[in-house]
Design an enzyme around this catalytic site. Structure first.
Site, PDB file in Angstrom:
ATOM      1  CD  GLU A 171      13.636  90.104  -4.250  1.00  0.00           C
ATOM      2  OE1 GLU A 171      13.500  88.876  -4.155  1.00  0.00           O
ATOM      3  OE2 GLU A 171      14.573  90.738  -3.725  1.00  0.00           O
ATOM      4  CB  CYS A 211      20.333  85.161  -3.130  1.00  0.00           C
ATOM      5  SG  CYS A 211      19.623  86.716  -3.662  1.00  0.00           S
TER       6      CYS A 211
END
Lengths: 680, 680
Positions: free
Chosen positions: A349, A445
């Site tokens: 990521e 998240c």
């Protein structure tokens, strides 16, 4: 840093957002997202992956009552992304920790968003829910102040032994952010006291003094959160701890490596080699002041740089500020999507190498765009310059908002710039790319992170010094500001992002001397700003400052013409060669299959057509927005069984009208192709 | 199938290759590759990954002497790609199996290549080495005939329990291929007898009869090998076994699934779900006659389709032939690189979905291109049609040869069409792409596979029927052919692939009636073929046939003009939109950094320039080949710190001369960028 230049975000209780664009997004968060997320945190959403977040707090609270502690044994990870899951999802065991190791933070993010929402929309029911939950959270806290359900439930002797991958200090950061926000919104300090107790305990355990742990967070956020706690409480120790974390990061011997060696020895695994470069994912490959390139996990990076900016603002640390500026430049000049997204690769990521900005395999996590807005605002706080606000605006009006469906009921974690649903189904290299927004994620998240930035949007639009109000984003609002005891009411009217007009009108019972500063957006070629006669007018770093005595009815008018603009990428970006992206004002546009049919890659824009672009309105999910129509061409698709290769001939094309909608609104009309970049 | 149309590959002992292109490649294999590979199979190459191939045979042979068998325990896989490796690579344990489960096959492939080489280049030393090795191999064979060192060394009770992933029947296939080739080359039958014994044992164990195993190879090749064994020995049972494997594949209940269930139950793992689609990787998702799309691991697919074609040629099975034609069409129309490569995705080394032919992340395994040539030749054997030979030629002159360095000392497993070394270093999505050829691989399938196809190239160039000789590839050669007791010597002179001229001259002591057939290559717009006067001339399916009485000195002349050709991909291939690839004759060209400098993506070809292309010679690694120069443009690179995005303006370009070299010769002058497709 010049302390005289610094400003602080406006207290959002001073601002009432009236802006149609942001007002609608905030309402969606208030009405849809906050209640939905509370259900999700409690595993009550049918069909969604369970969160186990509140389950864990309740389990830890019960354990605290009994005052017994298990010995630490690391729970096994299941295959699906390092979660611990119950064998029977419907019946988790009451005493066990489930979900990701950082699951606590989802609650904190939700409370923070709720706090911002309560600041402007009192809601006794929501406040009651939060208060009740805070009771549970506080009941789970250890006597020492420690508060992380993963280790409370799995055995405290493991606490702080894996700072690299277990998110205890990350959870501390989110706890602080939520506690300060909730205190500021409601005046209630129970959660703030819990946050201080946990922070105090961390102060006891970590620091430069002999015998204390020399580690720092594997996932950053505590750095900026501790600064916020210092600013809320005035306690220097929190600032000191933040500085310790920053100073310690990436120094030699590398703490994460030492920690891994200890764990490996204990578990009888091969001891890892001495190589700090492995820790670039955590931005711990070298001391922060020496970092030159934005690397590693993009959200972590954005949070770290935000903390560095905070620290340099407060302490005047020039070396730290220089590092912030270098990293900022590196992102903006080499690693930023035109949608305001960052973090090009799904592997970790993370930021990819310079100019590697793939469109279809893009990661561009919603949280990463949020972290970039955090970083930008902090750079603005240090010194107002439109280069920061331009990027903050880009992220917030495009990728951040794209992360949420227009109805607030589903979310994107990953924000590609080009999607072919057929490819996403077939191609495992695109596994991370979703073509429709998801209801909830095990690793949730992004949705609560969107909620907290959207609910506090005013703090990004406006910052202030004692006698100056900065307007960074043209977010229609009613703002109150006291200057030398005189209460000003400032009405900002704005048609941005759809039309280039804004005006601020001053309402006051008595004349007051102050400065109103307005950003001149980078996307505007010929801004025209007029203020009341007799005002001192200064232009600097992309802002126009009006200073003088303001009287009731005084008005600043801004004409910020927004043209349809075709953007080309630096030719070092291989993916975008021969292509353009269409923007107008702060909005990045895209083509969708819903408007343009299949095979978007067959379309080509006529570069001369930009002056004849048709600007119209479109309604998607009941929301009005601008759409653009530009002339171009459609390459003819050969017959079904045509050969794979043929001698080159000038392609057969027919005239076509290419329709563009705002990028943030894509994927709200079913599944289909989408593309930001179009061939020229 | 029309049996009258069928032909068989020429016995390579009848052909002496005089062709400069293929002669050089064969010499490289003979002088460099075969000796080097023997060293590699014996783990005597410093710095290269050990093979353990001969180690395993020696260990198994010792075990056979002792006549004791261990009980089966699956050796653990190490992280590096499912190999079992010794703790100390320098000192493997004498009794243990190491390397991949299919390691035996590397020896067989080497023997097969050596056999072809010996057919034309007697070499007593090489033959002695092979004979000695065959002694070891035969000593390792079980009394039952079973011969796979993995299970012999790890415990025979595991044999045939994991057909899906353990390659016992694959090794059988390669054993047969090598044994037949070595017998045909040398007349020695020791290895052939071993192959028959193993095949006989498999015949006892597998088949439609009650009590026999209903499985089939996880990695295909036994299907076509058993046909070859049948053709070499006349034993019907081998043909029957091949047909059983083909008929059984993908039927319901799925054998691989049943086998997995059994293993799961035994090992106490969760039993897999009933879903045949998981087995598409193995082409076992549905019965072979029902397959319509080329899917899964590309090498396996190519070998399976080759076996299907063999079976339909021998049995006239129309349904099987129809499936072969469908699968062929699917590959050629939707899944073939312009370099003759197949298998676009590294995930599973597999075919991707239709028209997904990425250039930079391409897999395009060398072995997969070889398998396509196998398939093409078998389709040609059934019925000569230039559509098959065109693709066979494309694979052989481009990707197959690209798999080996010009000096024969290093190899590519993966053959990308676009390479940026900087990207390959940074981007984990490109992990499988190497920018320079490697010396040897732990999984060393490609180097010996290149050796065997190159050494037997004549069998791809020429097939025959009793009174007909087909020239499919214009490979300069001296061919002998007996017709009605008269021995013809046919001299094929050819300047292909560099110039479009070829001629065949007949030498004979007596006139002989026969047909000489010549392929009209698809790349040639205006072929002109002239034969001796009075010959019957027929054109059919891309071949021109001359039939009549041939006398000494009769000559067929072919003018096959080859122009520089710009090729466009079907617009469904998204990657190639707005780009062209340059070919001339059978050769696909590419640009390299060595000739064109960095940033190949900044170059653009002027489509009008094709008629002014300069054709010249270049020498790379001492080998002469044609290079092309075409006019085009180079986009100017902006200054180092230029912004990432700017308002679109017509790009600044300067005139440039783009130089192209044959794709097969890339990466022979150090590391650098390469691109087959260029913007137009």
């Amino acid at each position: 840093m010049n302390k005289k230049e610094a400003s602080t975000p406006i207290d959002i209780r001073q601002v009432k957002i009236t802006d149609p664009f942001w007002g609608a997004v905030q309402e969606t968060v208030r009405r849809e997202v906050l209640p939905y997320q509370w259900e999700a945190l409690n595993d009550r959403v049918p069909g969604a992956e369970p969160s186990f977040c509140m389950h864990n707090f309740r389990a830890a609270a019960r354990l605290m009552e009994r005052k017994t502690q298990p010995g630490f044994t690391e729970p096994g990870y299941t295959f699906r992304g390092f979660q611990t899951l119950p064998e029977d999802k419907e019946h988790p065991e009451a005493d066990k920790f489930y979900g990701f190791v950082f699951q606590d933070s989802d609650f904190y993010k939700w409370v923070e968003a709720a706090a911002y929402s309560l600041s402007n929309h009192p809601d006794p029911e929501l406040e009651g829910t939060v208060d009740g939950a805070i009771e549970i959270i506080c009941a789970a806290q250890q006597e020492s102040g420690y508060l992380d359900t993963y280790y409370i439930l799995n055995g405290m002797d493991g606490a702080f032994t894996n700072l690299k991958d277990h998110h205890e200090l990350y959870c501390l950061g989110h706890l602080i952010e939520s506690a300060v926000a909730y205190y500021q919104a409601t005046g209630k300090d129970k959660l703030l006291r819990a946050a201080c107790r946990y922070a105090d305990y961390v102060c006891q355990c970590f620091g430069p003094e002999e015998g204390k742990c020399k580690g720092y967070p594997g996932h950053e956020i505590a750095e900026m959160a501790l600064v916020r706690l210092y600013e809320a409480t005035g306690q220097e120790k929190y600032l000191d701890l933040s500085r310790f974390f920053l100073d310690q990061r990436g120094t030699s011997p590398n703490y994460f490596l030492e920690e891994e060696k200890r764990r490996a020895q204990k578990e009888g695994r091969p001891v890892p080699k001495d190589d700090s470069s492995h820790y670039a994912y955590y931005q711990a490959h070298k001391p922060v002041r020496e970092q030159e390139e934005a690397v590693g996990h993009a959200v972590r990076a954005g949070y770290l740089y935000s903390g560095m900016a905070d620290m340099s603002r407060l302490t005047g640390d020039k070396e730290l500020l220089a590092a912030c500026k270098r990293l900022w430049d590196n992102i903006v000049k080499k690693k930023l999507y035109i949608t305001g997204g960052i973090g090009g690769t799904a592997v970790g990521e993370a930021f990819s190498y310079p100019y590697d900005l793939p469109n279809d395999t893009a990661y561009s996590e919603t949280c990463a765009a949020i972290s970039l807005a955090f970083f930008a605002r902090r750079m603005l706080e240090i010194s107002p310059s439109s280069e920061y606000a331009d990027v903050m605006e880009l992220s917030m009006y495009n990728t951040v908002v794209a992360g949420m469906a227009l109805d607030g009921k589903s979310f994107f974690y990953v924000n590609p710039l080009e999607v072919s649903p057929a490819a996403c189904k077939e191609d495992t290299r695109l596994e991370h790319v979703k073509t429709v927004r998801q209801k909830w994620f095990g690793c949730a998240c992004c949705p609560p992170n969107i909620a907290r930035i959207v609910s506090s949007a005013a703090a990004y639009a406006f910052t202030e010094r004692e006698e100056t109000l900065f307007t960074h984003l043209y977010m229609g609002s009613e703002i109150t500001k006291e200057v030398e005891g005189i209460k000003l009411r400032l009405i900002l009217e704005s048609s941005i992002p759809w039309e280039g007009r804004a005006a601020m009108t001053v309402h006051t019972d008595a004349p007051a001397k102050c400065t109103l500063a307005f950003r001149l957006p980078g996307w505007c070629r010929a801004p025209a700003v007029t203020g009341p006669e007799g005002m001192e007018r200064v232009e600097k770093e992309g802002y126009v400052y009006f200073t003088g005595i303001w009287r009731d009815g005084d008005r600043v008018e801004l004409s910020l013409p927004m043209e349809v603009r075709l953007n080309a990428a630096n030719p070092r970006v291989r993916e975008d060669m021969g292509r353009v992206a269409v923007t107008r004002g702060p909005i990045c546009y895209c083509m969708e299959q819903a408007d343009n049919g299949e095979n978007l890659h067959l379309l080509r824009l006529d570069p001369g057509a930009v002056n004849k672009a048709a600007i119209s309105q479109i309604e998607i999910c009941g929301q009005k927005m601008t759409s653009l129509e530009l002339e171009g061409f459609r390459r003819e698709q050969p017959e079904e069984n045509a050969p794979l290769y043929a001698e080159y001939a000038t392609p057969q094309e027919s005239q076509a009208c290419l329709k563009f909608i705002p990028y943030y609104a894509w994927a709200n009309r079913g599944e289909g192709e989408m593309s930001v970049w179009v061939r020229i």
